[in-house]
Design a protein around this motif. Structure first.
Motif, mmCIF file in Angstrom:
data_model
loop_
_atom_site.group_PDB
_atom_site.id
_atom_site.type_symbol
_atom_site.label_atom_id
_atom_site.label_comp_id
_atom_site.label_asym_id
_atom_site.label_seq_id
_atom_site.Cartn_x
_atom_site.Cartn_y
_atom_site.Cartn_z
ATOM 1 N N ALA A 1 0.770 -1.213 -0.068
ATOM 2 C CA ALA A 1 -0.107 0.066 -0.074
ATOM 3 C C ALA A 1 0.909 1.311 -0.228
ATOM 4 O O ALA A 1 0.170 2.500 -0.012
ATOM 5 N N LYS A 2 2.255 1.104 -0.174
ATOM 6 C CA LYS A 2 2.952 2.313 0.119
ATOM 7 C C LYS A 2 3.243 3.065 -1.088
ATOM 8 O O LYS A 2 3.189 2.391 -2.281
ATOM 9 N N ARG A 3 3.298 4.417 -1.048
ATOM 10 C CA ARG A 3 3.441 5.290 -2.510
ATOM 11 C C ARG A 3 4.879 5.803 -2.271
ATOM 12 O O ARG A 3 5.179 6.483 -1.523
ATOM 13 N N GLU B 1 1.572 18.101 -11.616
ATOM 14 C CA GLU B 1 1.588 16.951 -11.987
ATOM 15 C C GLU B 1 2.342 15.992 -10.902
ATOM 16 O O GLU B 1 1.901 14.818 -10.739
ATOM 17 N N ILE B 2 3.008 16.568 -10.059
ATOM 18 C CA ILE B 2 3.595 15.915 -8.812
ATOM 19 C C ILE B 2 3.079 16.858 -7.446
ATOM 20 O O ILE B 2 3.483 17.966 -7.510
ATOM 21 N N ASP B 3 2.594 16.099 -6.621
ATOM 22 C CA ASP B 3 2.398 16.596 -5.151
ATOM 23 C C ASP B 3 3.366 15.720 -4.158
ATOM 24 O O ASP B 3 3.128 14.860 -3.685
ATOM 25 N N LEU B 4 4.302 16.480 -3.763
ATOM 26 C CA LEU B 4 5.484 15.683 -3.182
ATOM 27 C C LEU B 4 4.808 15.449 -1.692
ATOM 28 O O LEU B 4 5.631 14.629 -1.003
ATOM 29 N N GLY B 5 3.860 15.931 -1.229
ATOM 30 C CA GLY B 5 3.436 15.582 -0.050
ATOM 31 C C GLY B 5 2.620 14.477 0.033
ATOM 32 O O GLY B 5 1.925 14.045 1.005
ATOM 33 N N ALA B 6 2.168 13.803 -1.273
ATOM 34 C CA ALA B 6 1.546 12.651 -1.409
ATOM 35 C C ALA B 6 1.763 11.481 -1.284
ATOM 36 O O ALA B 6 1.067 10.364 -1.448
ATOM 37 N N TYR B 7 3.104 11.249 -1.038
ATOM 38 C CA TYR B 7 3.775 10.212 -1.059
ATOM 39 C C TYR B 7 4.470 9.766 0.333
ATOM 40 O O TYR B 7 4.532 10.521 1.220
#
Length: 578
Positions: free
Chosen positions: A316-318, A402-408
């Protein structure tokens, strides 16, 4: 060789065959007329006694007679144990192998969640072109049995090891709780056209004896076995589900293994004519058509991931991977095969001819975007992986949204460019998402590094911060294995301006990628919560021969470098306290 002996009071005839590659291949021991004896664990359909697992076995070829004696003794002990002790646990542990001896003509792939909850599930039929019409299935079970016995007898005369060849089962289709699971495994849209099926988990203490080779359970036997080995809750649930739902039904039975784990077997019913085969028997309960055994291949995510050495805790890890070059390409592959379920790849570069020898994609990806070619390669190779390719620079991806750095859960940088890594480090700190791994490789393969940033103390910029307040020295990576001052830079140029590169090998890239992935996995699973840097060092010969100078850090013990340690700088202008 054929001889007679007595085992547990029974007169038996044993055949011992020496394979052509004896003593490196073990002798074959067969029980003659095996069907005249009680159904015995580890005796195959042609009478071959499976007395040990040969995988990993070391044989002393200098004593072939001793090997023969040992094999014979083990085979006799296997038969003795099977005839003098309760075989229930042995049968349950290897039920899947015994199920093959019922000669199933179909197999089904299972993406079911293997648990203890009885429920209705969905069967999706395979395309007609890969299924065999029931009227064209060939011999009856009895004819199959006699045909294979004749083959087995011929094999004995020829001293051929192993059972006679079998016709492969045909694909029936796949069963799943969720249609998204097969699609996640194949990365392809699956066909529609679903049929009714039931998933039936038996109690943990269930002990069933499989049918003898060439025989099958009757419909009445199956109904009794199932209803007697369900928990009370599942039996009540079964009675709620025994309403007829068509003319066919597939049962998937989950059998507990005493050694741990679960074996799945299948049973296919046809021509039900408005009845349910598992309903309690009634006064009008007439004859039933014999259900057909089906083999079940488990492809569910937990089993496939764990069997391949991946970690189910990572599914489940992003993870965002910035940089998909020599190190990053191996990193992406290792993250996927380690079990990471969601991977985003960020890199704007193309695969160039000079990348071929040290990039995981090789020549086949020449001229393509690294991230797009790498994503396609991973989809083809790794099941249950969601991978997204973003062919942009870091700044372009963030600015465009395109990238949300806080979403990972974790960001990993393998750009090898300090300026890009410092930029990424600052962006992560600004949004209060400091969990990141930075990894890079040093010239000529003298070493590689993986740095984990997890909290307030320690970030990538700590390596480029002055040791004391007010120090204005030129920035230098404090973890470097090369000295601060060098006679020239490390960039090589073979054909002119624009062709600069840092020399290192594919082996160096793989080693660095592995170091980073192990660090990332430890962080994702919560085993490592402190900022730490780990390094490896290699052979400095080529580096020194080129006239370069090593740093004092290179002289540290290799194990100490590899085990890692803290690196936070008090005067870091990003995470420190000036």
């Amino acid at each position: 060789m054929t001889g007679r002996t007595t085992i547990s009071g029974r007169d038996v005839t044993l055949q011992v065959g020496l394979p052509s590659n004896f003593p490196y291949d073990l002798p074959v021991v067969r029980l003659d007329h095996a069907r005249t004896f009680p159904h015995t664990p580890h005796v195959e359909l042609d009478g071959t006694v499976c007395f040990m697992v040969p995988r990993g076995l070391v044989i002393d070829r200098h004593h072939p007679l001793a090997i023969l004696h040992d094999v014979y003794a083990r085979a006799v002990a296997t038969l003795h144990d099977g005839w003098t002790t309760d075989p229930a646990d042995e049968f349950m542990d290897e039920f899947g192998a015994y199920w093959q001896q019922t000669f199933p003509r179909f197999h089904v792939q299972s993406f079911l969640h293997v648990d203890d909850r009885l429920r209705a599930v969905s069967l999706t039929l395979a395309p007609q072109r890969i299924r065999r019409n029931r009227s064209q299935q060939g011999h009856s079970v009895e004819q199959d049995w006699h045909h294979r016995q004749a083959q087995a007898q011929e094999a004995r005369r020829a001293l051929i090891s192993g059972p006679a060849p079998r016709r492969p089962a045909r694909a029936l289709g796949w069963v799943a709780d969720d249609a998204a699971e097969p699609e996640a495994f194949t990365h392809q849209t699956q066909a529609s056209g679903r049929r009714h099926a039931l998933y039936i988990p038996l109690r943990p203490d269930a002990r069933l004896q499989p049918p003898r080779p060439g025989e099958r359970w009757s419909a009445a036997e199956i109904r009794t076995l199932i209803r007697e080995h369900l928990t009370d809750e599942n039996l009540r649930h079964l009675d709620e589900l025994v309403k007829p739902r068509g003319d066919t039904l597939l049962l998937i039975m989950a059998l507990p293994r005493p050694r741990g784990g679960v074996t799945l077997i299948g049973l296919r019913y046809l021509h039900l004519k408005g009845r349910h085969p598992l309903a309690p028997p009634g006064p009008d309960d007439g004859p039933w058509e014999e259900p057909e055994p089906v083999t079940v291949q488990r492809l569910d995510r937990p089993l496939v991931t764990a069997r391949g050495g991946g970690r189910t805790t990572l599914s489940a890890k992003r993870v965002l991977l910035v940089g998909c070059g020599a190190v990053g390409g191996h990193l992406a592959t290792m993250l996927a095969t380690a079990g990471v379920g969601h991977l985003t790849l960020l890199d704007h570069d193309l695969v160039a001819p000079e990348n071929v020898f040290r990039h995981v994609l090789g020549r086949a990806a020449l001229g393509r975007r690294k991230v797009e070619a790498l994503a396609a390669d991973l989809r083809n190779r790794v099941p249950y992986l969601t991978v997204r390719a973003v062919p942009l620079t870091l700044d372009g991806a963030v600015m465009s949204g395109e990238i949300d750095l806080g979403a990972y859960d974790l960001v990993i940088s393998a750009t090898g460019e300090p300026a890009v890594d410092l930029d990424l480090n600052a962006r992560l700190r600004q949004i209060n998402a400091p969990r990141a791994v930075f990894t890079w490789l040093e010239p000529f393969g003298i070493g590689g590094h993986a740095l984990l940033s997890t909290g307030d103390e320690g970030c990538f910029e700590c390596l480029y911060s002055p040791d004391i307040a007010g120090d204005t020295n030129t920035f230098h990576n404090q973890a470097a294995l090369y000295a601060r001052t060098q006679p020239r830079d490390f960039n090589l140029d073979e054909i002119g301006c624009g062709s600069f590169y840092t020399p290192f090998s594919d082996l160096d890239a793989r080693r660095t990628a592995e170091l980073a992935v192990r660090l990332a996995a430890d962080a994702l699973e919560g085993r490592l919560n402190d900022s730490i840097i780990r390094s490896w060092k290699g052979d400095p010969g080529a580096f020194l021969n080129a006239g370069y100078v090593l740093a004092e850090r290179f002289s540290q013990d290799a194990d100490r470098l590899l085990s890692g340690g803290p690196y936070a700088a008090q005067w870091c202008r990003t995470c420190g306290t000036p």
